[in-house]
Design a protein around this motif. Sequence first.
Motif, PDB file in Angstrom:
ATOM      1  N   LYS A 179       0.837  -1.205   0.000  1.00 50.20           N
ATOM      2  CA  LYS A 179       0.000   0.000   0.000  1.00 50.20           C
ATOM      3  C   LYS A 179       0.873   1.256   0.000  1.00 50.20           C
ATOM      4  O   LYS A 179       0.653   2.185  -0.771  1.00 50.20           O
ATOM      5  CB  LYS A 179      -0.906  -0.034   1.237  1.00 50.20           C
ATOM      6  N   GLU A 180       1.886   1.261   0.846  1.00 48.36           N
ATOM      7  CA  GLU A 180       2.796   2.404   0.955  1.00 48.36           C
ATOM      8  C   GLU A 180       3.591   2.617  -0.336  1.00 48.36           C
ATOM      9  O   GLU A 180       3.671   3.738  -0.853  1.00 48.36           O
ATOM     10  CB  GLU A 180       3.754   2.157   2.120  1.00 48.36           C
ATOM     11  N   LEU A 181       4.175   1.550  -0.861  1.00 47.12           N
ATOM     12  CA  LEU A 181       5.011   1.666  -2.065  1.00 47.12           C
ATOM     13  C   LEU A 181       4.205   2.072  -3.301  1.00 47.12           C
ATOM     14  O   LEU A 181       4.759   2.646  -4.240  1.00 47.12           O
ATOM     15  CB  LEU A 181       5.738   0.346  -2.329  1.00 47.12           C
ATOM     16  N   SER A 182       2.920   1.746  -3.303  1.00 47.39           N
ATOM     17  CA  SER A 182       2.077   2.051  -4.458  1.00 47.39           C
ATOM     18  C   SER A 182       1.253   3.324  -4.270  1.00 47.39           C
ATOM     19  O   SER A 182       0.352   3.591  -5.064  1.00 47.39           O
ATOM     20  CB  SER A 182       1.138   0.871  -4.747  1.00 47.39           C
ATOM     21  N   ASP A 183       1.556   4.095  -3.247  1.00 45.34           N
ATOM     22  CA  ASP A 183       0.781   5.310  -2.951  1.00 45.34           C
ATOM     23  C   ASP A 183      -0.711   5.006  -2.850  1.00 45.34           C
ATOM     24  O   ASP A 183      -1.540   5.697  -3.441  1.00 45.34           O
ATOM     25  CB  ASP A 183       1.026   6.400  -4.004  1.00 45.34           C
ATOM     26  N   ASN A 184      -1.032   3.939  -2.139  1.00 49.22           N
ATOM     27  CA  ASN A 184      -2.415   3.510  -1.889  1.00 49.22           C
ATOM     28  C   ASN A 184      -3.170   3.065  -3.143  1.00 49.22           C
ATOM     29  O   ASN A 184      -4.386   2.993  -3.134  1.00 49.22           O
ATOM     30  CB  ASN A 184      -3.222   4.609  -1.179  1.00 49.22           C
ATOM     31  N   LYS A 185      -2.453   2.745  -4.215  1.00 50.31           N
ATOM     32  CA  LYS A 185      -3.108   2.321  -5.453  1.00 50.31           C
ATOM     33  C   LYS A 185      -3.295   0.816  -5.519  1.00 50.31           C
ATOM     34  O   LYS A 185      -4.158   0.333  -6.232  1.00 50.31           O
ATOM     35  CB  LYS A 185      -2.309   2.812  -6.658  1.00 50.31           C
ATOM     36  N   ILE A 186      -2.465   0.071  -4.804  1.00 47.96           N
ATOM     37  CA  ILE A 186      -2.594  -1.385  -4.772  1.00 47.96           C
ATOM     38  C   ILE A 186      -2.880  -1.798  -3.335  1.00 47.96           C
ATOM     39  O   ILE A 186      -2.068  -1.564  -2.443  1.00 47.96           O
ATOM     40  CB  ILE A 186      -1.320  -2.088  -5.288  1.00 47.96           C
ATOM     41  N   LEU A 187      -4.042  -2.388  -3.152  1.00 47.53           N
ATOM     42  CA  LEU A 187      -4.462  -2.856  -1.836  1.00 47.53           C
ATOM     43  C   LEU A 187      -4.637  -4.367  -1.907  1.00 47.53           C
ATOM     44  O   LEU A 187      -5.518  -4.855  -2.610  1.00 47.53           O
ATOM     45  CB  LEU A 187      -5.769  -2.180  -1.418  1.00 47.53           C
ATOM     46  N   ILE A 188      -3.774  -5.075  -1.224  1.00 47.29           N
ATOM     47  CA  ILE A 188      -3.843  -6.532  -1.228  1.00 47.29           C
ATOM     48  C   ILE A 188      -4.685  -6.982  -0.042  1.00 47.29           C
ATOM     49  O   ILE A 188      -4.398  -6.610   1.092  1.00 47.29           O
ATOM     50  CB  ILE A 188      -2.437  -7.159  -1.169  1.00 47.29           C
ATOM     51  N   LYS A 189      -5.692  -7.769  -0.329  1.00 46.25           N
ATOM     52  CA  LYS A 189      -6.579  -8.258   0.721  1.00 46.25           C
ATOM     53  C   LYS A 189      -6.062  -9.583   1.259  1.00 46.25           C
ATOM     54  O   LYS A 189      -5.364 -10.327   0.567  1.00 46.25           O
ATOM     55  CB  LYS A 189      -7.989  -8.403   0.176  1.00 46.25           C
ATOM     56  N   GLU A 190      -6.426  -9.873   2.500  1.00 43.08           N
ATOM     57  CA  GLU A 190      -6.003 -11.127   3.133  1.00 43.08           C
ATOM     58  C   GLU A 190      -6.430 -12.335   2.315  1.00 43.08           C
ATOM     59  O   GLU A 190      -5.710 -13.324   2.248  1.00 43.08           O
ATOM     60  CB  GLU A 190      -6.585 -11.218   4.543  1.00 43.08           C
ATOM     61  N   GLY A 191      -7.600 -12.252   1.690  1.00 43.44           N
ATOM     62  CA  GLY A 191      -8.109 -13.361   0.890  1.00 43.44           C
ATOM     63  C   GLY A 191      -7.261 -13.671  -0.327  1.00 43.44           C
ATOM     64  O   GLY A 191      -7.364 -14.758  -0.905  1.00 43.44           O
ATOM     65  N   SER A 192      -6.432 -12.739  -0.732  1.00 47.44           N
ATOM     66  CA  SER A 192      -5.484 -12.963  -1.830  1.00 47.44           C
ATOM     67  C   SER A 192      -4.095 -13.276  -1.301  1.00 47.44           C
ATOM     68  O   SER A 192      -3.394 -14.130  -1.843  1.00 47.44           O
ATOM     69  CB  SER A 192      -5.393 -11.716  -2.718  1.00 47.44           C
TER      70      SER A 192
END
Length: 117
Positions: free
Chosen positions: A35-48
């Motif tokens: 999230k930090e490295l992508s400036d909040n553009k990529i959010l990985i969910k626990e389910g993934s």
Amino acid sequence: MNSTELIKGTLTTIILKLLADNGKMYGYEITQRVKELSDNKILIKEGSLYPALHKLLKDGLVQVETVNIGKRIRKYYSITKQGELKKQVQSDELKEFLQTIHGMIFPQQDLLSNDVG
């Protein structure tokens, strides 16, 4: 911002790269770093994330260390030597793929950028 299909196709490479760069990390830490490295553009969910981590573990690309923190158990993942090799191969493949896609989708930008330099 990014579709789940695009993230799904690169998640293994992202995880291996983060572990190679940061040493051992736990799941939530991985999601926050992405999230930090992508400036909040990529959010990985626990389910993934956790199915991907379990597959990497099963394939011998990561190892896990369980640590008791108070009343909680935290699993720290780290990359193996085999994972390092896989990370390099996948990173090279991803770079080449992105360059190919960029050339196909934005061919005029390539021509313009060559004229500038």
